[in-house]
Design an enzyme around this catalytic site. Structure first.
Site, short mmCIF file in Angstrom:
data_model
loop_
_atom_site.label_atom_id
_atom_site.label_comp_id
_atom_site.label_asym_id
_atom_site.label_seq_id
_atom_site.Cartn_x
_atom_site.Cartn_y
_atom_site.Cartn_z
N ARG A 119 38.46 24.82 41.88
CA ARG A 119 37.75 25.75 42.78
C ARG A 119 38.67 26.74 43.50
O ARG A 119 38.33 27.29 44.54
CB ARG A 119 36.89 25.01 43.79
N LYS A 141 40.35 41.88 40.90
CA LYS A 141 39.36 41.72 39.82
C LYS A 141 40.01 40.91 38.71
O LYS A 141 41.09 41.26 38.22
CB LYS A 141 38.95 43.08 39.26
N GLU A 183 46.23 56.02 34.05
CA GLU A 183 45.72 55.47 35.33
C GLU A 183 46.45 56.10 36.52
O GLU A 183 45.87 56.30 37.59
CB GLU A 183 45.86 53.94 35.35
N LYS A 225 45.30 52.37 45.98
CA LYS A 225 44.45 51.24 45.59
C LYS A 225 44.32 50.25 46.74
O LYS A 225 43.23 49.72 47.00
CB LYS A 225 44.98 50.55 44.33
N GLU A 235 33.48 46.32 45.67
CA GLU A 235 32.90 47.50 45.00
C GLU A 235 31.43 47.73 45.32
O GLU A 235 30.57 47.84 44.44
CB GLU A 235 33.12 47.42 43.49
N ARG A 239 35.09 51.87 46.02
CA ARG A 239 35.94 51.34 44.95
C ARG A 239 35.50 51.84 43.57
O ARG A 239 36.31 51.94 42.65
CB ARG A 239 35.97 49.81 45.00
N ASN A 243 36.91 54.24 38.92
CA ASN A 243 36.47 54.25 37.53
C ASN A 243 36.33 55.66 36.97
O ASN A 243 35.63 55.87 35.98
CB ASN A 243 35.15 53.49 37.40
N HIS A 246 36.07 56.30 33.24
CA HIS A 246 35.91 55.01 32.55
C HIS A 246 34.59 54.87 31.80
O HIS A 246 34.54 54.21 30.77
CB HIS A 246 36.07 53.86 33.54
N HIS A 250 34.78 53.97 28.14
CA HIS A 250 34.24 52.73 27.55
C HIS A 250 33.41 53.04 26.30
O HIS A 250 33.42 52.27 25.33
CB HIS A 250 33.37 51.97 28.56
N HIS A 263 42.92 51.39 26.20
CA HIS A 263 42.03 51.70 27.32
C HIS A 263 42.46 53.02 28.01
O HIS A 263 41.62 53.90 28.26
CB HIS A 263 42.09 50.53 28.31
P1 NAD Z 1 48.11 44.32 27.93
O1 NAD Z 1 48.11 43.30 28.94
O2 NAD Z 1 47.43 44.03 26.62
O3 NAD Z 1 49.60 44.80 27.64
C1 NAD Z 1 49.83 45.81 26.70
C2 NAD Z 1 50.88 45.38 25.65
O4 NAD Z 1 52.17 45.47 26.25
C3 NAD Z 1 50.72 43.95 25.17
O5 NAD Z 1 51.04 43.89 23.81
C4 NAD Z 1 51.77 43.21 26.00
O6 NAD Z 1 52.21 42.03 25.38
C5 NAD Z 1 52.87 44.24 26.06
N1 NAD Z 1 53.77 44.13 27.18
C6 NAD Z 1 53.48 43.80 28.45
N2 NAD Z 1 54.55 43.97 29.22
C7 NAD Z 1 55.56 44.39 28.42
C8 NAD Z 1 56.90 44.76 28.66
N3 NAD Z 1 57.41 44.78 29.88
N4 NAD Z 1 57.66 45.13 27.60
C9 NAD Z 1 57.12 45.17 26.35
N5 NAD Z 1 55.84 44.88 26.08
C10 NAD Z 1 55.07 44.49 27.12
O7 NAD Z 1 47.42 45.68 28.45
P2 NAD Z 1 47.41 46.40 29.87
O8 NAD Z 1 47.23 47.83 29.56
O9 NAD Z 1 48.51 45.98 30.75
O10 NAD Z 1 46.07 45.84 30.54
C11 NAD Z 1 44.81 46.05 29.96
C12 NAD Z 1 43.86 45.02 30.48
O11 NAD Z 1 43.77 45.14 31.88
C13 NAD Z 1 42.46 45.11 29.94
O12 NAD Z 1 42.01 43.83 29.58
C14 NAD Z 1 41.65 45.63 31.11
O13 NAD Z 1 40.33 45.18 31.10
C15 NAD Z 1 42.41 45.07 32.26
N6 NAD Z 1 42.27 45.82 33.51
C16 NAD Z 1 41.96 45.12 34.62
C17 NAD Z 1 41.87 45.78 35.82
C18 NAD Z 1 41.60 45.00 37.07
O14 NAD Z 1 41.38 45.60 38.11
N7 NAD Z 1 41.65 43.69 37.01
C19 NAD Z 1 42.09 47.15 35.90
C20 NAD Z 1 42.41 47.84 34.74
C21 NAD Z 1 42.50 47.16 33.54
N1 GLY Z 2 40.34 49.09 38.07
C1 GLY Z 2 39.25 49.31 38.94
C2 GLY Z 2 39.23 48.43 40.14
O1 GLY Z 2 40.13 47.66 40.36
O2 GLY Z 2 38.32 48.49 40.88
#
Ligand code: NAD
Ligand code: GLY
Length: 361
Positions: A119, A141, A183, A225, A235, A239, A243, A246, A250, A263
Site C-alpha cells: 500500500r 504520475k 518536451e 513543472k 490535474e 496541469r 499536454n 499531446h 497521441h 512520443h
Molecule cells: P524510455 O524510458 O523508453 O527511454 C528511452 C530509451 O533510452 C530506452 O531505450 C532507454 O533504455 C534508453 N536510455 C535511458 N537512459 C539512457 C541513457 N542515459 N543512456 C542511453 N540510453 C538510455 O523513454 P522516455 O522518453 O524516457 O519516457 C517515455 C515514457 O515516459 C512513456 O512511457 C511515457 O508514457 C512516460 N511519460 C510519463 C510522464 C509522467 O508524468 N509520468 C510524462 C511524460 C512521459
Molecule cells: N506529463 C504531464 C504531466 O505530468 O502532467
C-alpha cells in the site's frame, strides 16, 4: 548544482540538478529504512547500475536489483509483477525504498510499484533521459499501459527526491535527445516566451550536449513543472496545459503503432498542429507558427506527420483522456508562451490544422 522543490506541504520534495552529482550524499536523507530496490532496464543497467549500486552501498543499505527488458512495450502488468516478485523475494518490507533508474518507462513502472507495494513505500527517481528529467520524474504520475490504452492504469505517487545528473545524458541516443527536447520546447511554448528566445539562441549547443546549458534547460523546465504540480497535483485544471500537442501526438502515435515514432516526435508535430489551430482562431500569426516549426526543426524533430486519414485521426483524438462529456478540449496557444485549454473551434478548423501538417496520401 541547483535545487528546486515541489511544494506539496508535508510531501514537499527536492529536485537536484547538476553534473556529476554526489548522489549518495544527496539522497541519504530521503532513504527511509535499510532496504533499497533499484529498478532499471537492461540498457541503463549496463551503463549506470554499478555506479548507483555502489552509491547506495556506501550508505550501508541492503541493495536488491530488478532489471526489466527495455521498451515501452514492456510497460505492462507482467513486467510490473516482476518488480513485486523481486521485492517479495528480497524480503523487503514497508520501510523499503524503490529507486527508479532509467527513463520515463522505468520511472512510471517503478513509481506505480512503489505506490502499490504494501500500500505504498518510499520512492526515489533517478531519471536518465532528457524527457524523464524535464517531465516524467516530476509530478507523481505513475502507471502502466493496458492493451486498450496507454497509461490507462496508474496512481499519483510523488517521489521523496529526484536527482537529474547531466552526466547520464552523454550516452543518450541522438533521437532520444531530440524527443526529450520536444518536451523542453513545450514548456517554452506553453508558459515562458523568454525561455523560447533562450532556446532559439542556444539550441545548437544544447543539441551538442553542453552540460551547463542542459542543466539550465532542465532547471527551467522543472521549475515550471514544480509550480504547476504544486498548484494542481491531480490535474483538475492548470496541469492539463502540460499536454500541449499531446492529443494530436497521441493520434499520430496510435495510428503509426507505438514505438514507430517516439512520443516526443509525435508531440512535436502535435504542437505544430496546435499552433496552426491557434492561428486559425486569430491568436497566433503566421510568423509565430514559423517560429514553432523552426525551433522544433533545430532540435531535429518532425514538423509534419505521414498521411493519416482524417476520420481515423479524429477517432484517435476522441479517445483522449481530456475529452470531457464527449467534448474535445485542446491545449492551444493564445500567444507563444501562453497556453489555454479550449473547446470552441470548428470541426473544419480542426481538420485543416491536421491536414495542413501532414504529407500527402
Ligand atoms: P524510455 O524510458 O523508453 O527511454 C528511452 C530509451 O533510452 C530506452 O531505450 C532507454 O533504455 C534508453 N536510455 C535511458 N537512459 C539512457 C541513457 N542515459 N543512456 C542511453 N540510453 C538510455 O523513454 P522516455 O522518453 O524516457 O519516457 C517515455 C515514457 O515516459 C512513456 O512511457 C511515457 O508514457 C512516460 N511519460 C510519463 C510522464 C509522467 O508524468 N509520468 C510524462 C511524460 C512521459
Ligand atoms: N506529463 C504531464 C504531466 O505530468 O502532467
Amino acid at each position: 548544482m541547483q535545487t528546486l522543490y515541489v511544494e506539496l506541504g508535508t510531501r514537499r520534495y527536492p529536485i537536484f540538478i547538476g553534473q556529476s552529482l554526489d548522489s549518495a550524499e544527496l539522497l541519504a536523507p530521503y532513504i527511509s529504512g535499510q532496504q533499497v530496490m533499484i529498478v532499471t532496464n537492461t540498457t541503463v543497467a549496463a551503463l549506470y547500475l554499478s555506479y548507483y549500486q555502489a552509491q547506495f552501498e556506501k550508505l550501508g543499505k541492503k541493495i536488491a536489483v530488478c532489471i526489466l527488458p527495455d521498451g515501452e512495450k514492456y510497460k505492462n502488468f507482467e513486467q510490473l509483477h516482476l518488480i513485486f516478485d523481486a521485492l517479495l523475494e528480497a524480503g523487503f518490507n514497508r520501510d523499503c525504498t524503490v529507486v527508479a533508474l532509467g527513463g520515463g518507462v522505468i520511472g512510471d513502472m517503478a513509481g506505480y510499484a512503489a505506490a502499490s507495494f504494501q500500500r505504498g513505500v518510499n520512492f526515489i527517481q533517478i531519471p536518465t533521459t532528457l524527457l524523464s528529467q524535464v517531465d516524467s520524474s516530476v509530478g507523481g504520475k505513475t502507471g502502466i499501459n493496458h492493451p486498450l490504452g496507454k497509461n490507462m492504469i496508474g496512481a499519483f505517487k510523488q517521489p521523496e527526491a529526484v536527482i537529474a545528473d547531466m552526466r547520464v545524458l552523454e550516452t543518450l541516443p541522438e533521437r532520444e535527445l531530440s524527443a526529450g527536447m520536444a518536451e523542453v520546447i513545450k514548456y517554452a511554448l506553453l508558459c515562458d516566451a523568454d525561455f523560447l528566445l533562450w532556446l532559439e539562441q542556444n539550441m545548437p549547443a544544447l543539441m551538442q550536449r553542453d552540460p551547463a546549458l542542459l542543466a539550465e534547460a532542465v532547471y527551467r523546465c522543472c521549475a515550471h513543472k514544480a509550480r504547476i504540480v504544486a498548484n494542481d497535483e491531480t490535474e483538475k485544471g492548470e496541469r492539463a496545459l502540460l499536454n500541449l500537442g499531446h492529443t494530436f501526438g497521441h493520434a499520430i502515435e496510435s495510428y503509426l503503432g507505438y514505438g514507430v515514432w517516439l512520443h516526443g516526435e509525435a508531440v512535436a508535430t502535435g504542437m505544430v498542429m496546435a499552433a496552426t489551430l491557434s492561428e486559425q482562431l486569430g491568436w497566433l500569426n503566421t510568423q509565430d507558427v514559423v517560429r514553432v516549426k523552426h525551433i522544433l526543426a533545430q532540435a531535429n524533430l518532425p514538423v509534419t506527420c505521414p498521411y493519416i486519414p482524417v476520420e481515423q485521426f479524429l477517432g484517435y483524438m476522441a479517445h483522449d483522456k481530456k475529452v470531457l462529456n464527449g467534448q474535445l478540449r485542446l491545449i492551444l496557444l493564445k500567444n507563444l508562451g501562453q497556453a489555454v485549454i479550449h473547446n470552441e473551434f470548428t470541426q473544419d478548423a480542426l481538420i485543416e490544422s491536421i491536414t495542413s501538417n501532414q504529407l500527402p496520401a
